[in-house]
Design an enzyme around this catalytic site. Structure first.
Site, PDB file in Angstrom:
ATOM      1  CB  SER A 133      -0.862   0.027   1.259  1.00 58.93           C
ATOM      2  OG  SER A 133      -0.094   0.447   2.374  1.00 58.93           O
ATOM      3  CG  ASP A 134       1.617   5.861  -1.177  1.00 63.53           C
ATOM      4  OD1 ASP A 134       2.588   5.884  -0.396  1.00 63.53           O
ATOM      5  OD2 ASP A 134       1.481   6.707  -2.076  1.00 63.53           O
ATOM      6  CB  ALA A 135       3.048   6.174   3.426  1.00 65.93           C
ATOM      7  CG  ASN A 136      -0.369   6.042   7.673  1.00 64.27           C
ATOM      8  OD1 ASN A 136       0.121   4.987   8.070  1.00 64.27           O
ATOM      9  ND2 ASN A 136      -0.442   7.123   8.422  1.00 64.27           N
ATOM     10  CB  ALA A 137      -2.819   3.897   1.182  1.00 61.44           C
TER      11      ALA A 137
END
Ligand code: BGC
Length: 754
Positions: free
Chosen positions: A279-283
């Site tokens: 995932s992208d960061a914190n996505a």
């Protein structure tokens, strides 16, 4: 360090080894392998870069690591620290599964290359592959295994700051650049010596955010997704990339990170991707923020079910709740196992079980390799684009001129020279424009310098402010009027003025959208005053997106787009200005006249009044300021004898296009020959022009070369929105070959039903 990972030929052995481990893992350990933390070490007392709260403390992450609940870390770049953390994984955890270290190595690690949009402007795929292999070599030397790159998002709205990270507006060029980068970072397969796992991002459509505002929703038709936004991803997957990163935003009403269609149907089923998705960061947590998931546990389950294997978490991973969600039957253990296997296989392929540690003693030697700096200079020379050159102002007439006034704060800023997404560059090694010109000029020419204006500032803080050097200093002693006048006087007294303008590097990149494209602060005033002195002016532009150059393109003698040119940028600029090298870069996007033109692309479809295409606005011409593919040279090129080996083919067949290119100038120079097609009629109306071939060539004065291009099924097909399949119509195609997207030399051929 040399690892001997299994090759693709023994995929079975890799799988068996991963399965052997999997059988011994608890659910918490399995989920641990799917969890990636940011690890900022000493700066962890700060707020997270995305403003989501305090960063997790190193001891919290290390405790999780000891429990076997961390599979990967990002942002660790000190080899000693890498080894210390790896030792915890290898010696203190129950199953001794090595950590995978990831990082954003976007355009170089220690040696910084031009920003990606600049490298795309080189249209030189071998160069791009070579420089990313150097980036990989340096990053691997400090213990990094995996790079969150390339960014292959198509960008058609320059308000979007992340345009700088990609290859521009065109799917064909974008796909070629994606392949070159994946090959450079990763080699032919995951696990090669001195290479990294490459993870193209952000899947998919991120570049089309509403209003160019970063992270805002994206609404794209299937037609646009398949024909424009997917091709670079598909090409990267065919090139064998081992990872893919999800995107932050909503795509047609479903957040990309929770979008099962994207990952399960398109990525895995249609394209056969067998690597792992992060995932992208914190996505994953953001699925709650988006109003999509009920709570964090629901977010974790839905991301996993959508096909996201690993969560990149700044703090408090949502995936922490997966073991209990498993217990309550909210997803199948088979799905969990499939994700874990993909991550374990990546670690096996990278040879990390045999060679988990990085050789600290070699790191400095690799980072110090001077050949890398040479490549950085060449990359900058080849990426720069000469937008305008009235009366052959460039190359500089250094035989008659003896003084150059260098103006503008960007001319002497090391931090700006290397551009955004750079964390470990070496100040001392970085050559600014001023440094480069001084060194080149030697005793021949006097170089004087005045910044004229302060560094431009962003109106809002940046997510990168926490990293050293990213906040421009406030310059409390700077007297605006005095400095302005001093710069103008310097220009008035010199034979030629070189003014460096553009955006401070922190004004572009992630979370750096703009609502205007104007030169920031007082730059235009300074430019007007300097031009007003009557001294010939060369303007160098530092940018990652087109800026509003309406005034400049009418009044300034020469404009050279140097992007953020990287470590050796100043040397490259000096070589180009002094004429040692001829510029050969070409624009990878259409240059609008003003922000009101956006979006503006060359490959639009025709309208019912094509002859009035230039007059779509009553207050301004609706043609671009500079067309896609534009770039001048210190020479001239002539195209002739465009011919085809067949005038008619059946759908599915190919034909060869050939054309003669002649260097009509007085010196050796490069040209990027570009081939465009247009389908005259068919089941869909297709763009007026589409790039379908290009070659960057070097010709000596007077030399003629015959170039060949192939047009076949890959070039002639398109995804048909009505039938929802790839289609080749029986139709007539026009073909143009030339030096930009307005090329005139043309021919045509027929495609008959197969
Ligand atoms: C960006 C990604 C990047 C990640 C890790 C995110 O904010 O969108 O492109 O790879 O951070 O730094």
């Amino acid at each position: 360090m040399s690892s001997h990972p299994p090759t693709n030929d023994n995929a079975m052995a890799v799988r068996q080894r991963a399965e052997g481990l999997l059988r011994r893992m608890t659910p918490a350990e399995k989920v641990g392998q799917l969890t990636q933390y940011f690890y900022f070490g000493s700066v962890s007392d700060q707020e997270s870069p995305d403003g989501s709260g305090p960063l997790p403390q190193p001891d919290v992450i290390e405790a999780a690591l000891r429990r076997g609940e961390v599979g990967s870390l990002l942002f660790v770049t000190d080899p000693a620290e890498t080894n210390r953390l790896q030792r915890i994984a290898m010696e203190e955890t129950r199953l001794r599964i090595p950590l995978l270290f990831g990082f954003d190595v976007i355009h170089g690690y220690r040696t910084v290359f031009p920003v990606p949009i600049g490298m795309a402007a080189s249209w030189d795929m071998q160069l791009i592959e070579r420089v990313q292999s150097i980036a990989a070599r340096e990053a691997r030397a400090v213990g990094i295994h995996w790079v969150f790159a390339p960014m292959v998002d198509i960008a058609r709205d320059p308000r979007w700051g992340r345009m700088i990270e990609g290859a521009g507006e065109d799917p064909y060029l974008g796909a070629a650049v994606a392949v070159a980068q994946v090959r450079g970072f990763q080699g032919d397969a995951v696990g090669q010596k001195e290479r990294l796992i490459s993870g193209p991002k952000h899947f998919a459509g991120y570049g089309a955010s509403l209003g160019g505002r970063d992270y805002d929703e994206v609404n794209l038709s299937d037609y646009e997704l398949w024909n424009v936004h997917f091709p670079p991803f598909e090409a990267a997957i065919k090139a064998g990339c081992g990872n893919v990163m999800s995107a932050y935003m909503d795509l047609n009403g479903v957040p990309a990170t929770g979008n099962n269609w994207l990952f399960s149907q398109v990525l895995r089923k249609t394209w056969g991707f067998d690597g792992f998705v992060v995932s992208d960061a914190n996505a994953v947590r953001d699925l709650v923020t988006h109003g999509f998931a009920r709570d964090l546990s629901n977010a974790a389950v839905r991301a996993l079910n959508a096909g996201v294997d690993m969560e990149m978490a700044i703090a408090d991973p949502a995936f922490e709740s997966l073991p209990s969600a498993l217990e309550s039957g909210q997803f199948s253990e088979n799905d969990l196992n499939a994700s874990v296997l993909r991550v374990l296989e990546a670690k096996v392929r990278m040879g990390l079980f045999e060679n988990p540690y990085v050789d600290q003693s070699r790191a400095e030697e690799v980072l110090g390799d001077t050949r890398h700096r040479t490549e950085s200079r060449i990359a900058a020379e080849r990426s720069e684009v000469l937008l305008r050159n009235e009366q052959e102002l460039l190359p500089l007439n250094v035989h008659e001129w003896s003084s150059i006034a260098v103006i503008g704060p960007l001319a002497d800023s090391k931090r700006d020279t290397v551009g955004p997404w750079v964390f470990d560059f070496n100040q001392d090694e970085t050559i600014t424009v001023l440094d480069g010109l001084r060194e080149k000029a030697g005793d021949r020419v006097t170089i004087s310098y005045a910044p004229g204006i302060r560094r431009a500032h962003r109106a809002f803080p940046s997510m990168f402010d926490m990293f050293p050097g990213n906040i421009p200093d406030q310059q409390p002693d700077f007297d605006d009027d005095v400095e302005f006048q001093r710069a103008v006087k310097l220009a008035a007294d010199a034979d030629v003025a070189v003014i460096v303008l553009g955006e401070w590097q922190n004004m572009i990149g992630e979370n750096a959208s703009r609502s205007s494209l104007e030169l920031p602060g007082r730059q235009l005033d300074l430019l007007k005053a300097v031009v007003g002195t009557g001294t010939p002016v060369v303007m160098l532009l530092m940018n990652g997106r087109p800026l509003d150059l309406r005034w400049a393109s009418d009044h300034v003698g020469a404009i050279l787009d140097i992007w953020y040119p990287g470590s050796m940028g100043g040397h490259a600029v000096a070589n180009l200005l002094f004429g040692d090298v001829s510029p050969g870069g070409k624009l990878p996007f259409t240059w609008p006249r003003s922000v009101g033109h956006i979006p503006m692309i060359y490959s639009h479809t025709t309208s019912q009044q094509p002859e009035k295409q230039a007059h779509r606005y009553w207050d301004e011409e609706s043609t671009p300021l500079y067309p896609f593919g534009h770039g001048l040279i210190y020479a001239g090129f002539e195209y002739s004898r465009l011919s085809l080996d067949r005038s008619s083919i059946r759908a599915g067949e190919s034909l060869r296009v050939s054309v003669d290119v002649k260097n009509t100038g007085y010196r050796e120079a490069d040209e990027v020959a570009q081939l465009y097609i247009h389908q005259r009629y068919g089941a869909s109306s297709r763009p007026v022009r589409e790039l379908k071939g290009f070659q960057r060539i070097s010709l000596s004065a007077g030399e003629v070369r015959t170039l060949g291009f192939t047009l076949g099924p890959d070039e002639l097909r398109y995804w048909n929105a009505a039938s929802k399949v790839w289609t080749i119509d029986a139709t007539t195609f026009d073909v143009w070959v030339g030096g930009d997207s307005t090329a005139l030399l043309s021919t045509s051929f027929e495609v008959a039903d197969s």
